[in-house]
Design an enzyme around this catalytic site. Structure first.
Site, PDB file in Angstrom:
ATOM      1  N   HIS A 425       0.984  -1.223   0.084  1.00  0.00           N
ATOM      2  CA  HIS A 425      -0.017  -0.175  -0.039  1.00  0.00           C
ATOM      3  C   HIS A 425       1.170   1.243   0.067  1.00  0.00           C
ATOM      4  CE1 HIS A 425      -3.768   2.093   1.207  1.00  0.00           C
ATOM      5  NE2 HIS A 425      -2.829   3.211   1.764  1.00  0.00           N
ATOM      6  N   GLU A 426       1.720   1.344   1.020  1.00  0.00           N
ATOM      7  CA  GLU A 426       2.689   2.686   1.176  1.00  0.00           C
ATOM      8  C   GLU A 426       3.664   2.741  -0.143  1.00  0.00           C
ATOM      9  OE1 GLU A 426       1.657   4.566   2.918  1.00  0.00           O
ATOM     10  OE2 GLU A 426       0.622   3.292   4.426  1.00  0.00           O
ATOM     11  N   HIS A 432       4.035   6.359  -6.727  1.00  0.00           N
ATOM     12  CA  HIS A 432       3.107   7.621  -7.460  1.00  0.00           C
ATOM     13  C   HIS A 432       3.661   8.913  -7.146  1.00  0.00           C
ATOM     14  CE1 HIS A 432      -1.186   9.536  -7.482  1.00  0.00           C
ATOM     15  NE2 HIS A 432      -0.460   9.758  -8.598  1.00  0.00           N
TER      16      HIS A 432
END
Length: 638
Positions: A425-426, A432
């Site tokens: 997730h992180e 990004h």
């Protein structure tokens, strides 16, 4: 000037400037890892260097950091002196002002992030807290000296601004300027903006009090499944809630919420202060509500929030059916809230070393391509990640960084499957940020939180699909299906539940009602009962859960984006797995590299999913039902 928002939970706006080439091979495992046990560290000094992030990549010394603190304050004053009252004179002056603003802000962001990162891994260190206070004062000074910028841009006559927007020299800033004008009716006069900037530190009082209170509260000891007395903490609470031993779950549940109950007045005052500040600011800026004030600046229609709640409510019968299945599989006469975290499928829960977790994540994210894999390797070997917990480390997980730093990931790794998903997730946020910064200039490198959580939950979806594809036995498949259902419960349903609660308490406060502990417990308890169904036991303790959700205090109307992003990422992961290279290229170029170069809805539409409609939520609900059907089918097989 509309400033880039720096957030400290699970998302960031900015990323790496220069990649520092580092050896990305894994370090030798510690003795604890060889025996597959969770390493225990009492102090930060005990943690091996390879498991701590390297903030010296930002500043090699405190003196260099202090120099930038002073430089940011000085430049902000110079910026105000050089440009205030002059933006309408020419396109050349406006362009130079935008360039100087970017330079100033990059220095501010870098210094501010550095102070926060250091403080977050040692919350009780007075020197680091003093440095954080110094950084916050710097940020306030910069804000005061630049608060006039947006109002002055808005005041430029429409005819002249249209000429500016067509000027080739300002083409790189066209979207930024258009975005400022878009919220013209909510921009105050220069004097009012400056006053609001001076008052801005007061708006974080509720959050600051919550952070301090959460750190200082000590939970009691409980007895684990081996009969040993163990300390209950914020970090290990969920691990106990996942225990197969129902007595352990019940102890942890009652001890945790019983402790929060003792401080309910303080928690309520903190949350009330936070909500009041949102409503006051919304009113001052001529918004109809705090919800509108939170969404409109990010170019998100309020209907997106409302249709999420509406669509998820339609799916609550499926949620209740899932709870019925939990009750059946756990073999309990009555299902309690402390039962819902424990897996309903028996599976051997082995400790997963951090090194093994890295391998699983790398394997799961292969569909994103080789370039993405290179970013992951750099993250794991380049001092980006702070892995293990200590008593004075900030709880939870997040990714943060500045335009001129690489991304930083805070973890509190416990070696569970959930922790592996957290890493994925992180890293979604980190990649990004890395790609947005690489392709975008400073002012459009920041992305809205609405798109931020798509990048992170996309990784979780891909990781799950990788694991399910490798599953060979019925037991493995059942465990993974259970995991996916839990992902839906904790993200699509739970975060929407939180979103409904946030909206409700802001509306109550706006009507003039007192947001005290009794009110908060009543509102939260009723919403929780609606989401989990009438057949769930009426545990009074859950009415205090609002006191353990940091996002209620750190942000405003943030959590709904976990739910919308979960739905969007489900669609994008399906495209990646079905289309391969074309989807990788489209998602990378139209989404991950886009930063804030357009509005979030348009960016996601370009990537392949339309969040302006309820279709993604409805389709996600269909996937939930299909997953539930499949698990029930396997359970009933002989």
């Amino acid at each position: 000037m509309k400033k880039k928002v720096i957030v400290s939970v699970a998302a960031t706006v900015i990323s790496l400037s220069t990649v520092i080439p580092l050896n990305v091979t894994n370090p030798a495992p510690t003795e604890a890892q060889e025996t597959q046990q969770q390493p225990r560290y009492m102090t930060r000094a005990e943690i091996p260097a390879q498991y701590k992030w390297k903030t010296d990549h930002i500043y090699s010394s405190k003196a260099r950091w202090e120099a930038d603190i002073k430089k940011a304050e000085l430049l902000s004053g110079v910026f105000k002196k050089n440009y205030q009252g002059k933006l309408a004179k020419s396109a050349a002056i406006l362009k130079k002002a935008l360039e100087d603003y970017s330079t100033l802000s990059r220095i501010q962001d870098k210094a501010f992030v550095y102070a926060n990162l250091n403080a977050d891994v040692n919350l009780t260190n007075p020197d680091l807290q003093a440095a954080l206070d110094r950084a916050e004062k710097m940020a306030t000074a910069v804000s005061e000296n630049t608060a006039w910028f947006s109002p002055e841009v808005v005041e430029i006559p429409t005819k002249q601004m249209n000429k500016y927007l067509q000027d080739k020299s300002l083409s790189a800033y066209k979207y930024v300027l258009s975005d400022i004008i878009r919220t013209k009716s909510h921009t105050l006069s220069q004097d009012q903006e400056e006053l609001l900037a001076k008052l801005s530190p007061l708006s974080s009082t509720g959050s600051d009090v919550y952070s301090r209170l959460s750190t200082e509260i000590k939970f009691p000891k409980i007895t684990d499944s081996d009969g040993k007395e163990v300390q209950l903490t914020q970090t290990n609470f969920i691990s106990f809630m996942e225990s197969k031993d129902r007595n352990v779950r019940k102890q942890a549940y009652e001890a945790y919420y019983g402790t929060l109950e003792k401080f309910k007045g303080s928690f309520a005052q903190s949350l009330s202060s936070h909500v009041q500040s949102h409503n006051i600011r919304a009113d001052v800026r001529n918004y109809k509500s705090a919800l509108e004030a939170a969404l409109i600046p990010n170019d998100i229609p309020v209907k997106v929030y409302d249709q999420l709640i509406h669509s998820v409510k339609k799916g609550l019968p499926l949620m209740h059916r899932y709870m019925d299945l939990k009750k059946k599989m756990l073999g309990v006469d009555e299902l309690h809230m402390y039962d819902i975290y424990t897996p309903i499928v028996d599976a051997e829960e082995k400790y997963i070393s951090y090194e093994e977790a890295q391998k699983q994540v790398m394997e799961g994210l292969k569909p994103l391509g080789d370039d993405y894999a290179k970013i992951l390797k750099e993250a794991f070997g380049g001092g980006w990640v702070d892995v293990y917990s200590t008593d004075d480390k900030k709880s939870g997980a997040y990714q943060w960084g500045a335009y001129d730093t690489h991304p930083y990931l805070l973890l509190n790794y416990q070696g569970t499957k959930g922790d592996v998903a957290t890493i994925a997730h992180e890293l979604g946020h980190a990649a990004h940020s890395y790609l947005s910064k690489k392709e975008q200039p400073y002012l459009t490198s920041g992305y809205a939180t609405f798109t931020a959580e798509v990048a992170s939950t996309l990784n979780e979806n891909l990781l799950w699909n990788s694991e399910y594809k490798k599953a060979k036995t019925k037991a493995e498949k059942m465990r993974l299906l259970n995991q996916r259902l839990e992902n839906f419960r904790t993200t699509l349903f739970r975060q929407t539940q939180f979103a409904e609660f946030e909206k409700a308490i802001h509306e109550l406060e706006q009507k003039g009602e007192s947001i005290n502990a009794a009110t908060l417990k009543k509102v939260y308890g009723e919403i929780n009962k609606k989401y989990y169904g009438k057949r769930m036991a009426a545990d009074e303790e859950i009415a205090m859960e609002w006191a353990r959700i940091p996002h209620f205090y750190d942000h405003k109307f943030y959590v709904y984006q976990y739910a919308t992003s979960f739905a969007a990422s489900a669609a994008l992961s399906k495209q990646l797995l079905q289309q391969g290279a074309p989807a990788v290229k489209r998602i990378k170029e139209k989404f991950l590299e886009a930063g804030g170069s357009s509005d979030p809805i348009s960016i996601l539409k370009g990537a392949g999913v339309d969040m302006s409609s309820s279709k993604p939520i409805d389709e996600a609900m269909t996937v939930f039902e299909e997953t539930l059907n499949e698990l029930e089918k396997l359970i009933n097989e002989k």
